[in-house]
Design an enzyme around this catalytic site. Sequence first.
Site, PDB file in Angstrom:
ATOM      1  CB  CYS A 128      35.899  95.214 -14.354  1.00 53.51           C
ATOM      2  SG  CYS A 128      36.895  93.755 -13.987  1.00 53.51           S
ATOM      3  CG  ASN A 131      30.486  97.507 -20.679  1.00 53.40           C
ATOM      4  OD1 ASN A 131      30.124  97.070 -19.601  1.00 53.40           O
ATOM      5  ND2 ASN A 131      31.499  97.005 -21.351  1.00 53.40           N
TER       6      ASN A 131
END
Length: 313
Positions: free
Chosen positions: A255, A264
């Site tokens: 992010c 992720n």
Amino acid sequence: MGALEVGLPERVPAAGLPSRVEIWEVGPRDGLQNEDTVVPVEVKLEFLDRLAGAGLTTLEATSFVHPKWVPQLADAEQLLAGLDRHEGVRYPVLVPNERGLNRALDAGVNHIAVFASATETFAKRNLNTTLDEQFAMFEPVVTRARAEGLEVRGYLSMCFGDPWEGVVPAAQVVRVGKWLLDTGCSQLSLGDTIGVATTGQVTNLIGSFVAAGVGTESLAVHFHDTYGQALANTEAALRSGVSTVDSSAGGLGGCPYAESATGNLATEDLVWLLEGLGIEHGVDLAKLVETSVWMAGRLGRPSPSRVVNALAG
Ligand code: HMG
Ligand code: MG
């Protein structure tokens, strides 16, 4: 030939787990939003095409956020215009505000996700609002999107730990999460944005939502793998009854507004786990690995996924 020889684990079903998991693929959005360089739109389109070809049915395509905040996804209109939509595949996009919703509607989108913060600091850094101001920003987006017949997912970031505020109290997470569901989101994705959660926290937080009247069919989990806990946390969530899991092909991601966030959970690692547990997932693992190897070539660095490296090696 045994399963291992064809690049799959032995299937050993276990009790107390869902029979099928919906994989919500976030690589094209959460993955590519964090790249230093802007990936050309043609490469993004091929990536999406290959992911659909590997059997993934939910592909989070891009974001209609401010292009200055996330220049990597500034080509959202172009991407949607060039998208070759596969039958039976959903292409949700992120939308933060009414301006973003207008852009998404103009682009013919029929599935959006708003993204809220469970903490004050991240609301400021990611959305330029306070914790409570974000409600005023999202309320008209969710209401209008629903009135237009769109499906709306609600993301909630920093559900377990926040780099500026530390451990996040479950009651605070449940308050914001319930608001998203009560306002019209059909699903709530619980984000471990910086990848610090451990299995006990996951079980407790899902339990807190259930105690507050939220059914696990409305919940999804979104783990980043910073501390190597994403797969263990996923199994804890499955055991608590959750059956939608977010992941990104090849483990791309992060992010831009949470520096301690890394990739992720890799979709390949997730598929290996699900396959081994005998849980239906619909993905052709070999095709997916091939896609991640191809994407790693475009990005100029290897995939961090253990399964990609084991199978591609
Ligand atoms: P702001 O600067 O406060 O916006 O940004 P504003 O409302 O004050 O408007 C300023 C200008 O931006 C105006 O233009 C607007 O029209 C324009 P001007 O009048 O000055 O010419 N503008 C826009 N332009 C295009 N598209 C838009 C848009 N909105 C305003 N949508 C804003 C507020 C929310 C827009 C900004 O903070 C933003 O874009 N944030 C997005 C950050 C982001 O994308 N973060 C990553 C996604 S979240 C994530 O990764 C977490 C997740 O994966 C789950 C997890 O891991 O936890 C989902
Ligand atoms: Mg994320």
